[in-house]
Design a protein around this motif. Structure first.
Motif, PDB file in Angstrom:
ATOM      1  N   ARG A 740       0.811  -1.216   0.000  1.00  0.00           N
ATOM      2  CA  ARG A 740       0.000   0.000   0.000  1.00  0.00           C
ATOM      3  C   ARG A 740       0.847   1.269   0.000  1.00  0.00           C
ATOM      4  O   ARG A 740       0.660   2.159  -0.801  1.00  0.00           O
ATOM      5  N   SER A 741       1.819   1.332   0.942  1.00  0.00           N
ATOM      6  CA  SER A 741       2.540   2.599   1.073  1.00  0.00           C
ATOM      7  C   SER A 741       4.033   2.469   0.854  1.00  0.00           C
ATOM      8  O   SER A 741       4.760   3.447   0.939  1.00  0.00           O
ATOM      9  N   GLY A 742       4.495   1.261   0.601  1.00  0.00           N
ATOM     10  CA  GLY A 742       5.923   1.082   0.327  1.00  0.00           C
ATOM     11  C   GLY A 742       6.734   0.746   1.559  1.00  0.00           C
ATOM     12  O   GLY A 742       7.933   0.494   1.449  1.00  0.00           O
ATOM     13  N   SER A 743       6.103   0.708   2.736  1.00  0.00           N
ATOM     14  CA  SER A 743       6.937   0.389   3.904  1.00  0.00           C
ATOM     15  C   SER A 743       7.047  -1.119   4.110  1.00  0.00           C
ATOM     16  O   SER A 743       8.128  -1.638   4.345  1.00  0.00           O
ATOM     17  N   ARG A 744       5.932  -1.844   3.976  1.00  0.00           N
ATOM     18  CA  ARG A 744       6.022  -3.299   4.108  1.00  0.00           C
ATOM     19  C   ARG A 744       6.910  -3.882   3.006  1.00  0.00           C
ATOM     20  O   ARG A 744       7.711  -4.785   3.242  1.00  0.00           O
ATOM     21  N   SER A 745       6.742  -3.358   1.775  1.00  0.00           N
ATOM     22  CA  SER A 745       7.510  -3.926   0.659  1.00  0.00           C
ATOM     23  C   SER A 745       9.003  -3.700   0.875  1.00  0.00           C
ATOM     24  O   SER A 745       9.821  -4.555   0.537  1.00  0.00           O
ATOM     25  N   MET A 746       9.360  -2.581   1.485  1.00  0.00           N
ATOM     26  CA  MET A 746      10.771  -2.301   1.754  1.00  0.00           C
ATOM     27  C   MET A 746      11.333  -3.293   2.769  1.00  0.00           C
ATOM     28  O   MET A 746      12.384  -3.899   2.563  1.00  0.00           O
ATOM     29  N   VAL A 747      10.597  -3.492   3.849  1.00  0.00           N
ATOM     30  CA  VAL A 747      11.045  -4.396   4.909  1.00  0.00           C
ATOM     31  C   VAL A 747      11.181  -5.827   4.360  1.00  0.00           C
ATOM     32  O   VAL A 747      12.173  -6.521   4.590  1.00  0.00           O
ATOM     33  N   ALA A 748      10.186  -6.254   3.612  1.00  0.00           N
ATOM     34  CA  ALA A 748      10.199  -7.619   3.089  1.00  0.00           C
ATOM     35  C   ALA A 748      11.314  -7.786   2.051  1.00  0.00           C
ATOM     36  O   ALA A 748      11.989  -8.822   2.015  1.00  0.00           O
ATOM     37  N   ALA A 749      11.535  -6.750   1.241  1.00  0.00           N
ATOM     38  CA  ALA A 749      12.595  -6.836   0.225  1.00  0.00           C
ATOM     39  C   ALA A 749      13.957  -6.958   0.910  1.00  0.00           C
ATOM     40  O   ALA A 749      14.818  -7.731   0.476  1.00  0.00           O
ATOM     41  N   GLN A 750      14.132  -6.215   2.010  1.00  0.00           N
ATOM     42  CA  GLN A 750      15.404  -6.307   2.730  1.00  0.00           C
ATOM     43  C   GLN A 750      15.625  -7.711   3.282  1.00  0.00           C
ATOM     44  O   GLN A 750      16.727  -8.256   3.215  1.00  0.00           O
ATOM     45  N   ALA A 751      14.540  -8.296   3.815  1.00  0.00           N
ATOM     46  CA  ALA A 751      14.660  -9.653   4.361  1.00  0.00           C
ATOM     47  C   ALA A 751      15.027 -10.639   3.245  1.00  0.00           C
ATOM     48  O   ALA A 751      15.894 -11.499   3.420  1.00  0.00           O
ATOM     49  N   MET A 752      14.383 -10.508   2.104  1.00  0.00           N
ATOM     50  CA  MET A 752      14.668 -11.428   0.996  1.00  0.00           C
ATOM     51  C   MET A 752      16.094 -11.240   0.497  1.00  0.00           C
ATOM     52  O   MET A 752      16.802 -12.196   0.210  1.00  0.00           O
ATOM     53  N   TYR A 753      16.520  -9.993   0.435  1.00  0.00           N
ATOM     54  CA  TYR A 753      17.869  -9.705  -0.054  1.00  0.00           C
ATOM     55  C   TYR A 753      18.911 -10.375   0.839  1.00  0.00           C
ATOM     56  O   TYR A 753      19.856 -10.999   0.389  1.00  0.00           O
ATOM     57  N   ARG A 754      18.676 -10.277   2.141  1.00  0.00           N
ATOM     58  CA  ARG A 754      19.627 -10.856   3.102  1.00  0.00           C
ATOM     59  C   ARG A 754      19.730 -12.361   2.926  1.00  0.00           C
ATOM     60  O   ARG A 754      20.744 -12.969   3.197  1.00  0.00           O
ATOM     61  N   LEU A 755      18.633 -12.952   2.445  1.00  0.00           N
ATOM     62  CA  LEU A 755      18.641 -14.409   2.285  1.00  0.00           C
ATOM     63  C   LEU A 755      19.012 -14.817   0.857  1.00  0.00           C
ATOM     64  O   LEU A 755      18.740 -15.931   0.439  1.00  0.00           O
ATOM     65  N   GLY A 756      19.591 -13.900   0.127  1.00  0.00           N
ATOM     66  CA  GLY A 756      20.174 -14.282  -1.156  1.00  0.00           C
ATOM     67  C   GLY A 756      19.366 -13.931  -2.389  1.00  0.00           C
ATOM     68  O   GLY A 756      19.762 -14.265  -3.502  1.00  0.00           O
ATOM     69  N   PHE A 757      18.223 -13.271  -2.210  1.00  0.00           N
ATOM     70  CA  PHE A 757      17.455 -12.826  -3.391  1.00  0.00           C
ATOM     71  C   PHE A 757      18.117 -11.520  -3.859  1.00  0.00           C
ATOM     72  O   PHE A 757      17.758 -10.434  -3.418  1.00  0.00           O
ATOM     73  N   THR A 758      19.093 -11.662  -4.709  1.00  0.00           N
ATOM     74  CA  THR A 758      19.975 -10.527  -5.002  1.00  0.00           C
ATOM     75  C   THR A 758      19.351  -9.505  -5.949  1.00  0.00           C
ATOM     76  O   THR A 758      19.831  -8.398  -6.063  1.00  0.00           O
ATOM     77  N   ASN A 759      18.279  -9.906  -6.610  1.00  0.00           N
ATOM     78  CA  ASN A 759      17.707  -9.019  -7.616  1.00  0.00           C
ATOM     79  C   ASN A 759      16.323  -8.524  -7.193  1.00  0.00           C
ATOM     80  O   ASN A 759      15.390  -8.496  -7.980  1.00  0.00           O
ATOM     81  N   VAL A 760      16.210  -8.174  -5.915  1.00  0.00           N
ATOM     82  CA  VAL A 760      14.901  -7.791  -5.396  1.00  0.00           C
ATOM     83  C   VAL A 760      14.793  -6.257  -5.321  1.00  0.00           C
ATOM     84  O   VAL A 760      15.763  -5.576  -4.995  1.00  0.00           O
ATOM     85  N   ALA A 761      13.639  -5.748  -5.675  1.00  0.00           N
ATOM     86  CA  ALA A 761      13.405  -4.296  -5.645  1.00  0.00           C
ATOM     87  C   ALA A 761      12.027  -4.043  -5.055  1.00  0.00           C
ATOM     88  O   ALA A 761      11.289  -5.000  -4.763  1.00  0.00           O
ATOM     89  N   HIS A 762      11.665  -2.781  -4.834  1.00  0.00           N
ATOM     90  CA  HIS A 762      10.303  -2.514  -4.368  1.00  0.00           C
ATOM     91  C   HIS A 762       9.763  -1.225  -4.965  1.00  0.00           C
ATOM     92  O   HIS A 762      10.524  -0.421  -5.519  1.00  0.00           O
TER      93      HIS A 762
END
Ligand code: PLP
Length: 771
Positions: A740-762
């Motif tokens: 909705r506002s870009g805050s959840r997507s940011m948090v979730a993208a950071q979590a995915m990135y840390r676990l190796g999803f290297t091409n994640v954006a929001h």
């Protein structure tokens, strides 16, 4: 007048601000284009401007019954509050007698502009009076006994006519009697911002010295306000300069704002006007809205009484739902309301409701729905219909039960759900085929939500488990087990007795089955002596390759290890438990902890060793158990327990820096999608938000950004861990997360990135900035 600003939005946040009434906007536009003169100029253009200004002032004076008092225009109520407080305190300072103690009183539910201004000017003017908050009772009414006791020594008293969060109004006559009996001279400021157009005011008939108002709370633009000053009340200009407003408030006047106010005042004065509705109608609106809310959320609690609040404000809480959840839900239904709390840093409670002594959960979950006197019946009808469909969406996603309708088309739950309360986590695993479930570390405050989920999905728990005896809370396990597993014999953590054993190497572990999976219990003492880790696997004989999730309680937390300084802790045991976990699970197994202090959802051993050097030293064997114990003791001694209401269960070792995630604007994302068909959009809103949005799009036949982004996947935050588990092979893919506002997507993208999803954006700003 329509409160909506586009086809589908229903704006119910009038206490924050209102849209500008079209007639007022037109008047402001005319003032900008035709009557643009400077009221101080002596030519005809200037004289016309001055005339408009004086007409506006006169209308305000008539409306508010200001008599011989002054009415000067300001930029808004905050300036008016400063003006009144400064004027009162400067005069009060001259009356101070040496050696005598003074106070300044204000209502504990005042808008922050009041106590903050009092503190500011009290200090700047060197008055140093004691600033005291006047308590209120559970209904928001000021404590008159307190005022009686304190007002004798008060230099100034500030109260409000109508509260902005609850709509509660004060009986000004009674209040005046109380104040004046105790102190006939004390300067009295009444914040009338939320009373304009909603409560009768006859100011000169009272001994109120200062009464600030604001235009944008009643259909005028932002940047215009005014203050009433009683005849004879002391006055010091807050802004000096060119001498406008007879020298009382300098600065070239905001004529467009005044022109808009002029129209509003005219309507308020005109008894035949059809734009603003009378009290009876507004009361009727409140009745209809509160009825719809009560039908939609049968457990709803209103945070104020209706018999001492204006009908245009409804403040409520729904048990089991945070204000953020209800806000997200209403936003998805395109209804704009506000959370009743100040959402700054960790403060998520409403100081107004706290002052009224309401239970913490009510204060934390408060929602304010407010409308203006121009609200139409048509808008009330659509708000009621939207509220009903919002509630229906909640029942469809199993967050609420609907007794009246058993045949809803709910998507069957399959897999792992992460529920949270604060930074603590409960895990529910459901097997769609067998209709079996596992509940791990149930938090008492989530009991109802878990129960609803189980009932709604018709799931039968095979076990309800704790990973250890929790020090920071009482588990919700027993209550749920009594309901669902009353005949099951189990140990203190809920592990059923007489389960099968499985041999792994030369060890053997108890095992449970759930659908086609196995839950293996591994003792992992350390944090507490009873700590266990629960490995959910498809093949207990090959745990390393087949363990999907390891529920390890507080043994391994994200970025840290569980503390080992409780009476039942043992760092030596933890050393061995860490090695044991490392022996049993694979690098891809997701560790599901019972706390998530940094919004990281889940982790893996490989992700942890990169940032947790202590864990790395244990797993690589570079330190022995006593070296570990020494370093652990040192870390635990630095644990700060004073972080709010939660006991920290582990020291944070890793660096907290979050990854820089690539951000798209809606335009750049649309552009990206036109050049690449490989981009995968992941909508991480809750299913009910997603469903409501789709429904609205169908109804309004508008093509939203959401549709144009062609969102294939809806994976809410509660299901993100399962998504990560199931998409380990797609870590290279280009994922773009949206919400909705870009805050959840940011948090979730950071979590995915840390676990190796290297091409994640929001999508920065979320759908909110895209439509
Ligand atoms: N007082 C009350 C009760 C309010 O609701 C507000 C606005 O939220 C203010 C003061 C401040 O008004 P302004 O925005 O005009 O400065």
């Amino acid at each position: 007048m329509s409160q909506t600003t586009n086809l589908s939005q229903i704006y119910l946040d009038a206490n924050a601000t209102t849209p500008v009434l079209p007639q007022a906007a037109q008047a402001a536009m005319d003032a900008m284009q035709d009557l643009f003169g400077n009221p101080s100029s002596s030519h005809i253009t200037g004289l016309k401007a001055k005339n408009l200004m004086e007409q506006t002032r006169q209308r305000a004076k008539t409306l508010l019954g200001t008599g011989e008092g002054k009415l000067i225009f300001t930029s808004g109520a905050t300036e008016g509050i400063q003006t009144g407080i400064l004027s009162g305190l400067i005069k009060a300072k001259t009356q101070i007698k040496k050696g005598k103690k003074y106070s300044i009183l204000y209502g504990s539910t005042e808008h922050k502009a009041v106590p903050n201004s009092l503190a500011h000017w009290n200090e700047i003017l060197g008055i140093n009076a004691e600033i005291k908050a006047i308590p209120v009772d559970q209904f928001g009414k000021l404590d008159l006994e307190f005022i009686q006791k304190e007002v004798g020594n008060a230099l100034m008293i500030c109260t409000m006519a109508v509260n902005n969060e609850t709509g509660v109004y004060q009986d000004l006559q009674q209040l005046e009697q109380c104040i004046r009996e105790g102190n006939s001279k004390v300067f009295w400021l009444v914040d009338c911002v939320q009373a304009l157009g909603k409560r009768p005011l006859n100011l000169a008939k009272t001994s109120i010295d200062y009464a600030p108002f604001s235009g944008h709370k009643l259909y005028a633009p932002k940047g215009i306000g005014f203050i009433y000053i009683r005849e004879g009340a002391p006055f010091t200009p807050f802004i000096a300069g060119g001498g406008q407003e007879s020298g009382l408030r300098s600065g070239t006047e905001n004529l467009p704002g005044m022109a808009a106010l002029n129209v509003i005042f005219q309507m308020l004065l005109d008894t035949d006007n059809t734009t603003f509705y009378d009290l009876n109608t507004l009361n009727d609106y409140r009745r209809q809205l509160s009825h719809s809310l009560s039908q939609a959320f049968p457990d709803i609690v209103f945070n104020h009484q209706f018999n001492n609040s204006v009908p245009t404000t409804l403040n409520f809480a729904v048990p089991g739902f945070s204000s953020k959840e209800i806000m997200d839900l209403f936003d998805a239904a395109n209804i704009r309301v506000s959370s009743g709390s100040a959402c700054s840093s960790k403060v998520t409670r409403s100081f107004v409701l706290d002052a009224m002594g309401l239970p913490v959960w009510q204060s934390e979950s408060a929602i304010r729905l407010s409308f203006g006197p121009a609200m139409t019946q048509e808008e009330v009808d659509s708000a009621c219909a939207r509220i009903r469909s919002a509630a229906k969406a909640l029942t469809n996603s199993c967050l609420m039960l609907d007794d009246t309708e058993q045949t809803q088309d709910k998507t069957p739950l399959n897999g792992l759900v992460q529920l949270r309360s604060g930074s603590s986590c409960t895990w529910v695993y459901a097997d769609m085929k067998s209709k079996q479930a596992l509940v791990i570390d149930p938090l008492p405050e989530l009991e109802k939500r878990i129960d609803t989920l189980l009932q709604c999905q018709q799931l039968t728990p095979v076990a309800i488990l704790d990973t250890h005896g929790h020090a920071d809370h009482i588990s919700g396990r027993v209550a749920l087990a009594n309901k669902y597993l009353s005949t099951q014999q189990s140990d203190v953590l809920g592990w059923p007795t007489n389960t099968k054993k499985v041999a792994v190497g030369d060890e053997s572990f108890s095992v449970l089955t759930i659908g086609e999976l196995f839950l293996v219990k591994v003792p992992t003492p350390g944090h507490t002596d009873d700590s266990i880790s629960l490995l959910l696997s498809s093949d207990p004989m090959n745990l390393i390759t087949s363990t999907r999730y390891a529920f390890c309680g507080d043994t391994i937390l994200m970025g840290s290890l569980g503390r080992t300084n409780f009476a039942s802790s043992s760092s030596i045991d933890m050393y061995h438990s860490l090695k044991q976990i490392n022996r049993l699970i694979g690098q891809q197994t997701l560790l599901c902890a019972s706390h998530d202090y940094n919004n990281e959802f889940t982790t893996t051993l490989s992700a942890e060793v990169v940032r947790n050097c202590l864990l790395q030293s244990v797993l690589t064997g570079s330190i022995n158990q006593s070296q570990f114990a020494a370093r652990k003791a040192d870390l635990d001694s630095n644990l700060n327990d004073e972080t709010g209401t939660e006991i920290l269960c582990g020291a944070y070792y890793g660096d907290c820096d979050k990854a820089q995630i690539k951000e798209y604007s809606s335009d750049s994302l649309k552009q990206r999608l036109t050049v690449s068909s490989d981009v995968k959009i992941l909508d991480i809103r809750e299913p009910h938000e997603y469903a409501l949005q789709h429904k609205l799009d169908t109804v309004s036949e508008q093509s939203s950004t959401e549709n144009s982004l062609n969102t294939g996947l809806n994976i809410p935050m509660t299901r993100l861990v399962q998504f990560i588990q199931e998409h380990q092979m797609e870590k290279e893919s280009e994922w773009v997360l949206v919400c909705r506002s870009g805050s959840r997507s940011m948090v979730a993208a950071q979590a995915m990135y840390r676990l190796g999803f290297t091409n994640v954006a929001h999508l920065k700003g979320g759908y909110a900035l895209s439509s």
